[in-house]
Design a protein around this motif. Structure first.
Motif, PDB file in Angstrom:
ATOM      1  N   TYR A 222      -6.290 -16.555   3.505  1.00  0.00           N
ATOM      2  CA  TYR A 222      -5.209 -16.057   4.355  1.00  0.00           C
ATOM      3  C   TYR A 222      -3.811 -16.092   3.740  1.00  0.00           C
ATOM      4  O   TYR A 222      -2.882 -15.492   4.275  1.00  0.00           O
ATOM      5  CB  TYR A 222      -5.193 -16.868   5.657  1.00  0.00           C
ATOM      6  CG  TYR A 222      -6.568 -17.007   6.255  1.00  0.00           C
ATOM      7  CD1 TYR A 222      -7.161 -15.946   6.932  1.00  0.00           C
ATOM      8  CD2 TYR A 222      -7.302 -18.193   6.111  1.00  0.00           C
ATOM      9  CE1 TYR A 222      -8.433 -16.055   7.463  1.00  0.00           C
ATOM     10  CE2 TYR A 222      -8.578 -18.312   6.638  1.00  0.00           C
ATOM     11  CZ  TYR A 222      -9.139 -17.236   7.313  1.00  0.00           C
ATOM     12  OH  TYR A 222     -10.407 -17.339   7.825  1.00  0.00           O
ATOM     13  N   ASN A 223      -3.619 -16.796   2.617  1.00  0.00           N
ATOM     14  CA  ASN A 223      -2.262 -16.985   2.084  1.00  0.00           C
ATOM     15  C   ASN A 223      -1.881 -15.919   1.070  1.00  0.00           C
ATOM     16  O   ASN A 223      -1.386 -16.212  -0.018  1.00  0.00           O
ATOM     17  CB  ASN A 223      -2.142 -18.381   1.450  1.00  0.00           C
ATOM     18  CG  ASN A 223      -2.423 -19.475   2.448  1.00  0.00           C
ATOM     19  OD1 ASN A 223      -2.033 -19.375   3.602  1.00  0.00           O
ATOM     20  ND2 ASN A 223      -3.118 -20.507   2.017  1.00  0.00           N
ATOM     21  N   TRP A 224      -2.086 -14.672   1.441  1.00  0.00           N
ATOM     22  CA  TRP A 224      -1.827 -13.562   0.530  1.00  0.00           C
ATOM     23  C   TRP A 224      -0.401 -13.047   0.701  1.00  0.00           C
ATOM     24  O   TRP A 224       0.305 -13.399   1.648  1.00  0.00           O
ATOM     25  CB  TRP A 224      -2.826 -12.434   0.800  1.00  0.00           C
ATOM     26  CG  TRP A 224      -3.059 -12.153   2.259  1.00  0.00           C
ATOM     27  CD1 TRP A 224      -4.031 -12.675   3.060  1.00  0.00           C
ATOM     28  CD2 TRP A 224      -2.259 -11.312   3.107  1.00  0.00           C
ATOM     29  NE1 TRP A 224      -3.908 -12.204   4.347  1.00  0.00           N
ATOM     30  CE2 TRP A 224      -2.832 -11.369   4.400  1.00  0.00           C
ATOM     31  CE3 TRP A 224      -1.132 -10.520   2.901  1.00  0.00           C
ATOM     32  CZ2 TRP A 224      -2.305 -10.656   5.484  1.00  0.00           C
ATOM     33  CZ3 TRP A 224      -0.614  -9.811   3.978  1.00  0.00           C
ATOM     34  CH2 TRP A 224      -1.189  -9.883   5.249  1.00  0.00           C
ATOM     35  N   VAL A 246      -9.285  -8.527   4.184  1.00  0.00           N
ATOM     36  CA  VAL A 246      -8.144  -9.442   4.047  1.00  0.00           C
ATOM     37  C   VAL A 246      -8.075 -10.336   5.276  1.00  0.00           C
ATOM     38  O   VAL A 246      -8.011  -9.856   6.409  1.00  0.00           O
ATOM     39  CB  VAL A 246      -6.836  -8.656   3.879  1.00  0.00           C
ATOM     40  CG1 VAL A 246      -5.668  -9.617   3.682  1.00  0.00           C
ATOM     41  CG2 VAL A 246      -6.946  -7.684   2.704  1.00  0.00           C
ATOM     42  N   GLY A 247      -8.061 -11.644   5.049  1.00  0.00           N
ATOM     43  CA  GLY A 247      -8.102 -12.590   6.153  1.00  0.00           C
ATOM     44  C   GLY A 247      -6.823 -12.637   6.962  1.00  0.00           C
ATOM     45  O   GLY A 247      -5.719 -12.680   6.417  1.00  0.00           O
ATOM     46  N   VAL A 248      -6.971 -12.624   8.276  1.00  0.00           N
ATOM     47  CA  VAL A 248      -5.858 -12.809   9.216  1.00  0.00           C
ATOM     48  C   VAL A 248      -6.246 -13.948  10.145  1.00  0.00           C
ATOM     49  O   VAL A 248      -7.111 -13.788  11.004  1.00  0.00           O
ATOM     50  CB  VAL A 248      -5.585 -11.531  10.034  1.00  0.00           C
ATOM     51  CG1 VAL A 248      -4.444 -11.768  11.031  1.00  0.00           C
ATOM     52  CG2 VAL A 248      -5.269 -10.357   9.128  1.00  0.00           C
ATOM     53  N   ARG A 253      -2.491 -20.277  10.314  1.00  0.00           N
ATOM     54  CA  ARG A 253      -2.466 -21.289   9.266  1.00  0.00           C
ATOM     55  C   ARG A 253      -2.260 -20.642   7.898  1.00  0.00           C
ATOM     56  O   ARG A 253      -3.213 -20.305   7.198  1.00  0.00           O
ATOM     57  CB  ARG A 253      -3.770 -22.093   9.319  1.00  0.00           C
ATOM     58  CG  ARG A 253      -3.890 -22.917  10.594  1.00  0.00           C
ATOM     59  CD  ARG A 253      -5.300 -23.338  10.904  1.00  0.00           C
ATOM     60  NE  ARG A 253      -6.120 -22.227  11.364  1.00  0.00           N
ATOM     61  CZ  ARG A 253      -7.232 -22.365  12.101  1.00  0.00           C
ATOM     62  NH1 ARG A 253      -7.620 -23.572  12.463  1.00  0.00           N
ATOM     63  NH2 ARG A 253      -7.942 -21.317  12.466  1.00  0.00           N
ATOM     64  N   GLY A 254      -0.991 -20.466   7.540  1.00  0.00           N
ATOM     65  CA  GLY A 254      -0.660 -19.890   6.238  1.00  0.00           C
ATOM     66  C   GLY A 254      -0.693 -18.384   6.194  1.00  0.00           C
ATOM     67  O   GLY A 254      -0.460 -17.793   5.138  1.00  0.00           O
ATOM     68  N   CYS A 255      -0.945 -17.750   7.319  1.00  0.00           N
ATOM     69  CA  CYS A 255      -1.081 -16.288   7.342  1.00  0.00           C
ATOM     70  C   CYS A 255       0.269 -15.630   7.582  1.00  0.00           C
ATOM     71  O   CYS A 255       1.040 -16.081   8.437  1.00  0.00           O
ATOM     72  CB  CYS A 255      -2.057 -15.888   8.444  1.00  0.00           C
ATOM     73  SG  CYS A 255      -2.383 -14.118   8.535  1.00  0.00           S
ATOM     74  N   ALA A 281     -10.151  -8.891   8.097  1.00  0.00           N
ATOM     75  CA  ALA A 281     -11.052  -9.888   8.677  1.00  0.00           C
ATOM     76  C   ALA A 281     -10.222 -10.769   9.603  1.00  0.00           C
ATOM     77  O   ALA A 281      -9.423 -11.594   9.148  1.00  0.00           O
ATOM     78  CB  ALA A 281     -11.708 -10.728   7.580  1.00  0.00           C
ATOM     79  N   ILE A 282     -10.394 -10.581  10.898  1.00  0.00           N
ATOM     80  CA  ILE A 282      -9.608 -11.310  11.896  1.00  0.00           C
ATOM     81  C   ILE A 282     -10.363 -12.581  12.250  1.00  0.00           C
ATOM     82  O   ILE A 282     -11.464 -12.536  12.804  1.00  0.00           O
ATOM     83  CB  ILE A 282      -9.373 -10.436  13.136  1.00  0.00           C
ATOM     84  CG1 ILE A 282      -8.617  -9.168  12.743  1.00  0.00           C
ATOM     85  CG2 ILE A 282      -8.610 -11.210  14.202  1.00  0.00           C
ATOM     86  CD1 ILE A 282      -8.573  -8.116  13.831  1.00  0.00           C
TER      87      ILE A 282
END
Length: 631
Positions: A222-224, A246-248, A253-255, A281-282
Motif C-alpha cells: 500500500y505504500n506506493w 495496486v493496494g488500497v 495504513r500507509g495508503c 485491490a481494495i
C-alpha cells in the motif's frame, strides 16, 4: 444451529484434508454466471475482505438468526478475495454463491507469517515433491468447495536456497488451477523478494517480477507513490498491465489518501491508480461496517461506493433473462409471497438476489430517492423503495435499475410485483432496446386501454405502450397478498426479436392531482422466455434422520439430517424447510437438497420442504412433500 465452515490452520491439516459428509454441505452450489460482462480493455477491481479475523456470522452454511456484514455492489468487482490470518482460508459458501450469481470470481487465501510461517515454508519447500503435494491439495480444495483460485501471501523470510522452489510452487499451482478450472486465478502478494527477503516493494519491479511472471497477477503493498505506479506500468508491459492490482487499504495504513472515505476521493488513491492505467485491490472494504456500525450501514456503504463509481467499470447483463426480488441476504423478517414467514432477524448471504447494476446512490437526488427497505418485502428480506415528489400532472419519476447488452431472439414474458402508497400509484416498467441507429422503448403499464399503442418520439426513437397480458392461466393463478400486485406482460417477437436490450427502468406517478408524494415498493422483477411454470413440487424421497448423540446441539435440541431428491433441481433457486405444528414455522433454508437442523420435536414432528424456483414461482405448502421426525 447450522453447519459451519472453518479454515485450515496447519500444514498437516491441509495435506490430510479429505472430503466427507461433514464438509458436503459447506460446498458452494452456484456456478459462476456468464450473464455479465465488463470492458476487457479497462483496469480491473478486486476486493480483499478482511474483517475481524473472518468467519463471523458468514461461517454458518445455512445462515443464522441475527445480522452481519453484507456486500451488494457487485457490479464494480472482478474478483472477491476472502481473507483471514489462518494458513488456508476457505471462502464461506455464502460468499461464493452470491458472488458467482453476480458473475464475480472468488479466491481463497494461502498465508504464512513471521517465524511460524518461516517454519511452514521451510517444510513445504523442501523439495518439488513437497510443494507439488501442497499445490495439488489446494487445487483439490478449490474444486471441491467451488471457488476460483488463490491469493498467495508469504509474509516471512524464505531461506535463500528455497526461493526457487517458492517460485516453482506458485507456477505449478497456477498451472494446475488453470488445467482443472478454466478461468481460475492465482494472485501473488508483494512481500517476498527474489532473494527471499521479506521486503515490501509497493511496486512491480525486478525484485518481485519472477513471482508475477509465474501467476495471474500481483497485489501490490500500500505504500506506493506515482513514481512506483509508473515503474509498475513499465515493467508489466502493455499485455499484462491490468494484472497489476495496486493496494488500497481502506483503514489507511500507509495508503495515499489516508484510508476511509479519503481512499475514494478524486484527489486520492483511486485517481492515481486509474491515471496509471492499473488495476486496484481494495483491502478491508468492511471498514464501513466495522467503524461506522450497522445502524446506518446501507447509507454509509452507498456513499463509499458512490465515491468509487467513476473509477470502476460496471458490469452489464449479456442475457435478457432476469429474476430478482432485490433481497440482500438478510432482513428483519423473511417474506414469502408478501407474507411474513419468519418474524425475526436473519442472515444468509447465499439467498442474496441479483442486485441493480446501475449506481443506487446515483438514483438519489432532490425530489426522488431509491433504497432497499427491510420493513416490507415480497420474497426474502426486503425490497426496493422508490419515492419522490411529483410536481406536475402526469409527471413520472424514473429510476434506472439494470443495464444490458443482450440480443433478444424470442418472445419475452415480463412480470413485476409492487405495491404503491397511496394505492393509486401507477408503476411503469420500461425496457430500452436498440438496433442499428434506432431505439425502441417498451413501456409496460396500465395507462393505455389498448393492448399495444405506438408513439413516434423522434425519427429514430419509438415508444410502445403495452398493457398486461392476462390470457395465460398460470399468470392468473398467481396470488398476491398484503396489497402486492403482480402485472404480467407478453412481448411478441415482432416487438423484440432482432433488437438488443439495453436497459430496464421503473417509473412512478399518481392519478390524484393533489397527491404529489409518491411511493412504490418494488418486490420482484422477472424477464423470462416462457410463462412462469405451474406450481407443482418435484421433491421426492424426503427422509430425515437423527444424528448420533455426540453430534447433538449442546443447547439440548436434537440435530437432524434432512435429505431429498429433486428431478427439477436445475430450476431451483432455494428451499424453505418448515416445522409443522399448529402453524408452519420456517426453520431452515438451503440451496441444495439437504440440510442439518437443530430442532425440538415438541414444536412439531412434521417437516415440510418448499421449493422456490428460479422463475420466481413458490410451491404452496399444501403441495409440498413432508416427513416426520424420527423417534
Amino acid at each position: 444451529m447450522s453447519q459451519e465452515i472453518v479454515p485450515l490452520k496447519s500444514l498437516e491439516a491441509v495435506l490430510s484434508w479429505q472430503s466427507s459428509s461433514q464438509t458436503e454441505l459447506a460446498r458452494s452450489s452456484v456456478e459462476l454466471s456468464h450473464s455479465f460482462s465488463r470492458c476487457r480493455d479497462t483496469p480491473k477491481t478486486l476486493v480483499c475482505h478482511d474483517m475481524a479475523g473472518g468467519y463471523l456470522n458468514d461461517r454458518f452454511v445455512g445462515g443464522c438468526d441475527g445480522s452481519g456484514y453484507r456486500f451488494y455492489h457487485w457490479q464494480y468487482l472482478d474478483m472477491f478475495i476472502y481473507f483471514s490470518h489462518h494458513l488456508v482460508t476457505i471462502p464461506p459458501p455464502c460468499w461464493t454463491n452470491t458472488a458467482h450469481r453476480h458473475g464475480v470470481q472468488v479466491l481463497g487465501t494461502f498465508i504464512t507469517e513471521w517465524n511460524d510461517g518461516k517454519q511452514v515454508c521451510s517444510e513445504f519447500l523442501q523439495s518439488s515433491r513437497d510443494y507439488r503435494s501442497l499445490a495439488n491439495k489446494m487445487v483439490e480444495i478449490m474444486k471441491y468447495y467451488g471457488f476460483d483460485g488463490w491469493l498467495i501471501n508469504i509474509e516471512n523470510v524464505i531461506e535463500e536456497d528455497k526461493v526457487s522452489h517458492l517460485r516453482e510452487f506458485v507456477a505449478y499451482l497456477t498451472q494446475r488451477c488453470h488445467s482443472e478450472m478454466t478461468g481460475s486465478k492465482v494472485i501473488w502478494y508483494d512481500s517476498v523478494t527474489r532473494s527471499g527477503e521479506l521486503k515490501w516493494q509497493d511496486q512491480l519491479n525486478e525484485e518481485n517480477k519472477m513471482f508475477f511472471d509465474a501467476c495471474d497477477g500481483i497485489f501490490l503493498n500500500y505504500n506506493w507513490d506515482e513514481t512506483k505506479l509508473q515503474n509498475s506500468y513499465n515493467i508489466a508491459g502493455t499485455k499484462r498491465v491490468h494484472d497489476v492490482f495496486v493496494g488500497v487499504d481502506v483503514f489507511g495504513r500507509g495508503c495515499p489518501g489516508g484510508g476511509g472515505y479519503n481512499s475514494c476521493e478524486c484527489s486520492q488513491a483511486m485517481t492515481k491508480i486509474r491515471q496509471a492505467n492499473l488495476s486496484a485491490a481494495i483491502f478491508a472494504q468492511g471498514w464501513v461496517y466495522e467503524t461506522l456500525g450497522a445502524e446506518n450501514f446501507t447509507k454509509n456503504e452507498d456513499r463509499f461506493w458512490q465515491l468509487l463509481h467513476d473509477y470502476c467499470s460496471s458490469s452489464t447483463f449479456t442475457s435478457p433473462l432476469l429474476c430478482t426480488s432485490f433481497c440482500q441476504g438478510e432482513g428483519q423478517k423473511y417474506f414469502c409471497k408478501g407474507e411474513v414467514a419468519k418474524d425475526r432477524p436473519w442472515y444468509n448471504l447465499s439467498l442474496q438476489q441479483v442486485q441493480p447494476t446501475f449506481n443506487i446512490q446515483g438514483q438519489r437526488s432532490e425530489g426522488k430517492n431509491l433504497e432497499l427497505t427491510t420493513s416490507d418485502g415480497y420474497m426474502g428480506g426486503g425490497c426496493l423503495l422508490l419515492r419522490g415528489e411529483v410536481r406536475r400532472e402526469k409527471e413520472k419519476l424514473w429510476f434506472n435499475l439494470f443495464q444490458f447488452d443482450a440480443p433478444v431472439s424470442t418472445v419475452l414474458y415480463v412480470t413485476f410485483t409492487s405495491k404503491g402508497v397511496p394505492d393509486n400509484i401507477k408503476p411503469v416498467l420500461s425496457l430500452t432496446l436498440s438496433k442499428g441507429g434506432n431505439s425502441r422503448v417498451l413501456c409496460l403499464g396500465e395507462e393505455e386501454a389498448e393492448e399495444v399503442v405506438r408513439k413516434k418520439l423522434r425519427t429514430t426513437v419509438e415508444e410502445v405502450w403495452i398493457s398486461p397480458h392476462e390470457q395465460d392461466s398460470r399468470f392468473n393463478s398467481w396470488q398476491n397478498r398484503n396489497k402486492w400486485k403482480t402485472r404480467c406482460f407478453r412481448l411478441e417477437e415482432r416487438l423484440v426479436c432482432g433488437w438488443n436490450l439495453q436497459g430496464l427502468s421503473v417509473g412512478i406517478s399518481a392519478d390524484d392531482k393533489e397527491q404529489n408524494i409518491v411511493c412504490l415498493y418494488l418486490g420482484q422483477i422477472q424477464i423470462l422466455t416462457e410463462p412462469p411454470s405451474s406450481p407443482s413440487s418435484s421433491v421426492q424421497n424426503l427422509t430425515c434422520s437423527c444424528l448420533k448423540q455426540e453430534e447433538r446441539d449442546p443447547g439440548g435440541d436434537n440435530l437432524y439430517s434432512l435429505q431429498w431428491e429433486d428431478a427439477g433441481y436445475r430450476y431451483v433457486q432455494y428451499y424453505n424447510v418448515y416445522q409443522m405444528a399448529g402453524d408452519s414455522v420456517l426453520v431452515g433454508q438451503t440451496l441444495t437438497p439437504s440440510c442439518v437442523l437443530s430442532l425440538n420435536s415438541s414444536c412439531g414432528s412434521e417437516l415440510c420442504v418448499q421449493t422456490v424456483r428460479r422463475d420466481g414461482v413458490v410451491i404452496p405448502l399444501t403441495d409440498c412433500p413432508s416427513c416426520h421426525l424420527p423417534d
